[in-house]
Design a protein around this motif. Structure first.
Motif, short mmCIF file in Angstrom:
data_model
loop_
_atom_site.label_atom_id
_atom_site.label_comp_id
_atom_site.label_asym_id
_atom_site.label_seq_id
_atom_site.Cartn_x
_atom_site.Cartn_y
_atom_site.Cartn_z
N LYS A 221 0.86 -1.18 0.00
CA LYS A 221 0.00 0.00 0.00
C LYS A 221 0.90 1.24 0.00
N TYR A 222 0.63 2.18 -0.91
CA TYR A 222 1.56 3.29 -1.12
C TYR A 222 0.84 4.64 -1.05
N TYR A 223 1.59 5.62 -0.59
CA TYR A 223 1.14 7.00 -0.51
C TYR A 223 1.90 7.81 -1.56
N ALA A 224 1.21 8.68 -2.29
CA ALA A 224 1.82 9.41 -3.41
C ALA A 224 1.98 10.89 -3.08
N GLN A 225 3.10 11.43 -3.51
CA GLN A 225 3.36 12.87 -3.44
C GLN A 225 3.86 13.32 -4.81
N MET A 226 3.59 14.59 -5.14
CA MET A 226 4.00 15.11 -6.44
C MET A 226 4.13 16.62 -6.37
N ARG A 227 5.10 17.19 -7.10
CA ARG A 227 5.28 18.64 -7.15
C ARG A 227 5.92 19.04 -8.48
N PRO A 228 5.63 20.26 -8.95
CA PRO A 228 6.38 20.80 -10.09
C PRO A 228 7.70 21.39 -9.62
N GLN A 229 8.71 21.37 -10.49
CA GLN A 229 9.98 22.01 -10.19
C GLN A 229 10.55 22.58 -11.49
N ASP A 230 11.74 23.18 -11.43
CA ASP A 230 12.33 23.82 -12.60
C ASP A 230 12.36 22.88 -13.80
N SER A 231 12.07 23.43 -14.97
CA SER A 231 12.05 22.62 -16.20
C SER A 231 13.37 21.91 -16.42
N ARG A 232 13.26 20.62 -16.76
CA ARG A 232 14.39 19.79 -17.18
C ARG A 232 15.46 19.60 -16.08
N GLN A 233 15.06 19.80 -14.85
CA GLN A 233 15.95 19.47 -13.73
C GLN A 233 15.65 18.04 -13.30
N GLU A 234 16.62 17.15 -13.47
CA GLU A 234 16.39 15.73 -13.18
C GLU A 234 16.44 15.45 -11.69
N ILE A 235 17.38 16.06 -10.97
CA ILE A 235 17.49 15.82 -9.53
C ILE A 235 16.26 16.35 -8.82
N ILE A 236 15.69 15.52 -7.96
CA ILE A 236 14.45 15.88 -7.26
C ILE A 236 14.76 16.89 -6.16
N GLY A 237 14.19 18.10 -6.30
CA GLY A 237 14.57 19.19 -5.42
C GLY A 237 14.02 19.09 -4.02
N ASP A 238 12.81 18.58 -3.84
CA ASP A 238 12.16 18.54 -2.53
C ASP A 238 12.25 17.17 -1.87
N LEU A 239 13.30 16.41 -2.15
CA LEU A 239 13.34 15.03 -1.69
C LEU A 239 13.42 14.91 -0.17
N ALA A 240 14.05 15.87 0.50
CA ALA A 240 14.08 15.83 1.97
C ALA A 240 12.67 15.94 2.53
N LYS A 241 11.88 16.84 1.97
CA LYS A 241 10.50 17.01 2.42
C LYS A 241 9.67 15.78 2.06
N ARG B 277 14.94 4.47 -7.85
CA ARG B 277 14.96 5.72 -8.63
C ARG B 277 14.84 5.42 -10.11
N ASP B 278 13.82 5.96 -10.73
CA ASP B 278 13.60 5.79 -12.17
C ASP B 278 14.05 7.06 -12.88
N GLY B 279 14.48 6.91 -14.13
CA GLY B 279 14.71 8.07 -14.98
C GLY B 279 16.11 8.63 -14.98
N ALA B 280 16.98 8.23 -14.05
CA ALA B 280 18.33 8.80 -13.99
C ALA B 280 19.25 8.07 -14.96
N SER B 281 20.06 8.82 -15.70
CA SER B 281 21.01 8.23 -16.63
C SER B 281 22.34 7.97 -15.92
N GLU B 282 23.21 7.21 -16.59
CA GLU B 282 24.50 6.86 -15.98
C GLU B 282 25.31 8.11 -15.65
N GLY B 283 25.21 9.13 -16.48
CA GLY B 283 25.97 10.35 -16.24
C GLY B 283 25.48 11.14 -15.04
N GLN B 284 24.31 10.78 -14.50
CA GLN B 284 23.76 11.51 -13.35
C GLN B 284 23.92 10.75 -12.04
#
Length: 972
Positions: A721-741, A771-778
């Motif tokens: 059973k899972y709880y979902a959170q979602m937010r917009p952030q700067d365009s094309r920024q892959e690193i999740i900015g609000d991950l601490a929150k 973590r999905d979506g991260a490339s090897e260079g990241q």
């Protein structure tokens, strides 16, 4: 922090595992043995995890896995050898006498010297004089490549004959020998003047435009760097990256000069198919040099390219506009004509479809070649009223110019015009679309099926096509590979795969199921924890032709079969035509009014436990998004949408699948893993919090919007059973900015649910982050930023759980094919649970390929897992089995899925971002309203970024579900 052991220094993000050298037992017959896998001669010479001094980006490989039945597997990787030599790296600058830029996205040739062409007569002279000083030239990659190839193969053949170089079309040029620059033997830079066209100048034609190419040596590269890295003797650094880049440029040089291409694939129309909506698809070929254990390989695969449809621009424009507006309005040539419905809104719509497309003038005549022209914008003026000054100073209209110069009578003199990059104005009806222009926008929903039909191939057919592609790739004939002494073995690499045992699954009343071939049947089983409707549910029929009797009884029967309580045969029923509404009333207002009316008419005058909505046949996405926005955000109730055409014909299986979604939306749990299958995940003494994270970026060419990030987190001991959170952030920024929150809230939900529902009080002792979506260079940036953010969120609760970070990759081209027909499943794919962690994986870091799902159509894509951090020091078998088990608890399916359920959920939450905005507001935001800057008034808006104040506006309009709806798995 983990307790570091062995020879590795305690450095953030690096493995704490001791160095071990593994020598597997002798090879055995591959008829289903278990135990250690027999390695090739290449892998036998490489210590597991590399030499002790080698630093890894993520976790050092602990050992090779041993669990599972062994089968032979063929991969689409091919051995590559490159004898010791030096590769010379040069920086490229191309100068045409004006300020220049290199366009890294465009791939087709454009004639940028349009000032002397006949279409120049259609440019307003006053405007041309005004813009001339400011104009910046953009040179596409294909055009640059042709210039460099002309330089080395024709104009300066004597200098480059000994060792032709390869060029990426941007800034990098590589040769196998140092260039003997005309400036002298010690020179490391030089210039070369090259014409834009090959051959003599046509009589009476303009002289060729000359370009100055500057080359400057910036580095020397040794392919031995890659050999050392593949043998586990060297850490990954910029030299390894540069060497891989150089070799990729070498193998791509021949096809990129011949065919349309993107970064890693090229496409040919030898196999192509028109699919409507102004598009056609071409067969493509992907190729990429990669490291493997003990050697280099080339990964070759089949790909599909979406192209703008060739032919008349008018047909392309109207077809694309029709797709955009849907079936509610008919689009034809008259739609683009003044006086026949053309207005600013239609101009904007047409501009969005064809801006950036390259066209040819069908009426071209004269000594100069008919070069492709780039459409800059759609104009709000027609050939009949658009005037310009010719070179002699006389004023004329575009209509008159077409008649007098080309002896052509325009069929649509009142149709809007297009403006070219040069400033020339052309009627749409005389333009033809240049073939082979890649479509880089989001795929239209109605074309997805046609694309899948074209691209889907059975495993045996795909492998055969890959083998046949060797004649197109021309590795043996390429003068560039010969110049760099590179040799490709045109036989694919065979490896030993292992088929893992699936986990046991538990349903209600402690009933268990053992999946087979990635699937199971829950007939006769009830949900593990079924919801209760309390005889309070509504059904809205928004399709005027659908009859509800079969639908209502089908839902009730399915609810009883699966254990959902009190789902009765007497719902509150409403039939409504959403198109029949008062002038000025939106669909949102229409449905909101219906909801309030139903609340008043309900026997208990309250909201339902679930609202079932039958959507009309051929409905557009706007109606679905409106229902989801209202249900999730405004009303706070679960909604279950059904397409009328499917619901009317629905059988027991159809309605059972509906229950899979409805139960979890109402707070239930369908299935959990058997505790004996995943003891690590379900250890009550050491609770495990599982988090899945993903991000979704705006597609190239799309309307401006931010990046959206999503995090889903388990709340129960059964990790189902899972709880979902979602937010917009700067365009094309892959690193999740609000991950601490995100992490803090995830722990809040975990502890709250366990204390209130499960009567457990201990906080998470382990945290697994998929973590999905991260490339090897990241990867390194992810370790530096996201891991730190997760720890910060944990510190808010005063805990430091053991952290495991696993990146799940889907965007790769490695494929598995059964080595023997008897080892495949019914679809011809490798069986569900096939894992590869030898031969074609990373030479030092802990990664593996796992095909966790059974095949249905086409060739299955395995997921690529990379373990970046593991403070629990799990064995290879433990992590692989953990990932495989989580692929079986995706709550709305009775099949295992391709990636772990939490990763899948995060992906779904990201893809639903539109449902979190009121529909009208979202459209306004994307087109410049609600305080955002307009992007549709003229020029190119590709890759427009949302940051700062613009981002704040998006955040203010973005809404998440609250209360019980927010705590449920509403996104299912």
């Amino acid at each position: 922090m983990p307790a570091f052991r062995g020879n590795d220094p305690p450095r953030q993000g690096y493995s704490a595992r001791p160095y071990t050298r593994c020598r597997p037992p002798p090879a055995r017959e591959l008829d289903g043995p278990t135990g250690a896998v027999a390695l090739s001669e290449w892998s036998l010479n490489v210590p597991v995890g590399g030499e002790p001094h080698v630093r890894t980006v993520g976790v050092r490989r602990p050992e090779y896995g041993t669990m599972g039945r062994q089968i032979p597997v063929t991969t689409n990787t091919y051995p590559l050898t490159c004898p010791p030599m030096t590769i010379y790296h040069y920086d490229v600058v191309i100068d045409n006498g004006k300020k220049t830029m290199i366009d890294e996205d465009d791939d087709m040739l454009v004639d940028h010297d349009e000032q002397d062409r006949e279409e120049d007569m259609l440019i307003d002279k006053d405007k041309k004089d005004k813009d001339k000083a400011e104009k910046t030239k953009t040179l596409p990659a294909r055009f640059n490549m042709e210039l460099l190839e002309r330089m080395q193969s024709s104009i300066y053949k004597e200098i480059f004959a000994a060792a032709p170089g390869v060029y990426d079309g941007r800034k990098n040029y590589y040769t196998a020998r140092a260039i003997p620059f005309p400036e002298g033997p010690e020179a490391t830079k030089g210039k070369f003047v090259v014409p834009d066209e090959e051959g003599p100048v046509a009589p009476g034609g303009p002289p060729p435009k000359m370009y100055t190419i500057w080359l400057k040596q910036v580095a020397k590269i040794s392919p031995q760097t890659l050999e050392s890295f593949a043998n586990g003797q060297m850490s990954h650094d910029e030299h390894v990256t540069t060497a891989i880049t150089a070799m990729n440029v070498v193998i791509r040089m021949v096809p990129n000069l011949k065919y349309p291409f993107n970064v890693r694939s090229f496409f040919t129309d030898k196999e192509m198919k028109p699919i409507g909506a102004g598009l056609e698809v071409w067969r493509g070929y992907f190729q990429s040099v990669r490291w493997a254990v003990g050697r280099l390989v080339i990964n070759v695969d089949i790909s599909t390219g979406q192209m703008f449809a060739r032919g008349p621009l008018l047909s392309l424009c109207t077809d694309m506009m029709q797709e955009a507006v849907g079936a509610n309005r008919r689009i034809d040539a008259n739609t683009l004509c003044f006086g026949r419905g053309f207005d600013e809104r239609m101009r904007v719509l047409a501009h969005q479809q064809i801006a950036g497309v390259r066209v040819l003038n069908r009426l071209h005549k004269g000594p100069s070649r008919n070069a492709p022209k780039l459409i800059k914008r759609v104009l709000y003026e027609s050939a009949r009223n658009a005037t310009f000054k010719q070179r002699g100073g006389e004023k004329t209209t575009v209509f008159e110019y077409m008649r007098d110069t080309y002896n052509y009578q325009l069929q649509y003199p009142d149709m809007c015009l297009v403006e070219l990059a040069s400033g020339a104005k052309l009627p749409i009806e005389i333009c033809d679309v240049v073939p082979g222009q890649l479509w880089k926008r989001q795929t239209p929903p109605n074309q997805i099926r046609s694309i899948l039909e074209f691209s889907t191939q059975k495993p045996s057919a795909r492998l055969r096509a890959i083998q046949n592609s060797m004649s197109i790739l021309e590795y043996g004939q390429s003068k560039y590979l010969a110049a760099f002494n590179m040799r490709v073995t045109e036989q694919p690499i065979n490896v030993t795969g292992r088929v893992l045992n699936p986990p046991g699954l538990m349903y209600g009343n402690s009933a268990t199921i053992q999946p087979k071939d990635g699937a199971w049947n829950m007939k006769g089983k009830r949900f593990f924890r079924a919801a209760n409707v309390e005889n309070n549910w509504w059904i809205w029929n928004l399709d005027q032709r659908a009859h509800l009797d079969n639908i209502v009884s089908g839902l009730v029967d399915a609810a009883q079969d699966t254990g959902i309580g009190k789902w009765n045969l007497e719902p509150l029923v409403k039939q409504e035509n959403v198109h029949n509404r008062a002038e000025g009333m939106s669909i949102v207002e229409k449905l909101d009014e219906l909801f309030k009316r139903c609340c008043h008419e309900s026997q208990i005058h309250s909201k339902p436990h679930i609202l079932v909505v039958v959507l009309p046949h051929g409905m557009n996405n706007e109606l679905y998004q409106t229902v989801k926005y209202l249900g999730d955000i405004r009303w706070g109730i679960p909604t279950q949408c059904m397409q009328a055409a499917k619901a009317i014909k629905g059988n027991a299986q159809y309605f059972a699948n509906i229950m899979l979604k409805a139960n979890v939306k109402m707070g239930g749990v369908n299935v959990i893993p058997d505790r004996r299958s995943v003891p690590y995940l379900m250890d009550p003494a050491n609770p495990t919090l599982v988090i899945g994270a993903d991000s979704i970026h705006p597609s190239p060419g799309s309307d401006m919007r931010p990046t959206f990030t999503a995090v889903v987190s388990s709340v129960d001991t059964n990790v189902s059973k899972y709880y979902a959170q979602m937010r917009p952030q700067d365009s094309r920024q892959e690193i999740i900015g609000d991950l601490a929150k995100y992490t803090k809230i995830a722990i809040d939900c975990f502890t709250t649910y366990r204390s209130k529902v499960e009567a457990l009080t201990n906080k998470p002792a382990r945290l697994i982050y998929f973590r999905d979506g991260a490339s090897e260079g990241q990867f390194e940036e992810l370790l530096r930023k996201e891991v730190v953010a997760i720890r910060e969120g944990c510190r808010e609760h005063g805990i430091m759980p053991k952290l495991t970070v696993i990146v799940v990759g889907k965007r790769h081209h490695v494929r598995m094919f059964p080595g023997r027909p008897q080892d495949g499943d019914r679809s011809g794919n490798c069986p569900a649970g096939t894992v590869i962690d030898t031969e074609v994986v990373h030479p030092t870091d802990f990664d593996f390929f796992l095909q966790s799902h059974g095949g249905i159509l086409g060739t299955s894509r395995p997921a690529h897992y990379t373990v970046l951090l593991d403070e629990s020091n799990m064995k290879a078998d433990e992590i692989q089995q953990l990932c495989f088990s989580l692929c079986h608890v995706y709550q709305r399916s009775t099949r295992s899925v391709s990636i772990p359920a939490p990763t899948y959920y995060a992906d779904i939450v990201c893809s639903r971002f539109k449902n979190h905005f009121e529909p009208g507001i979202l459209t306004s935001l994307q087109h410049g309203g609600h305080g955002t800057e307009s992007i549709t008034s003229g020029g190119s808006n590709r890759d427009k970024k949302i940051t700062g104040d613009l981002l704040e506006t998006w955040k203010q309009q973005f809404k998440m579900p609250r209360g019980s709806q927010g705590r449920a798995m509403y996104f299912m």
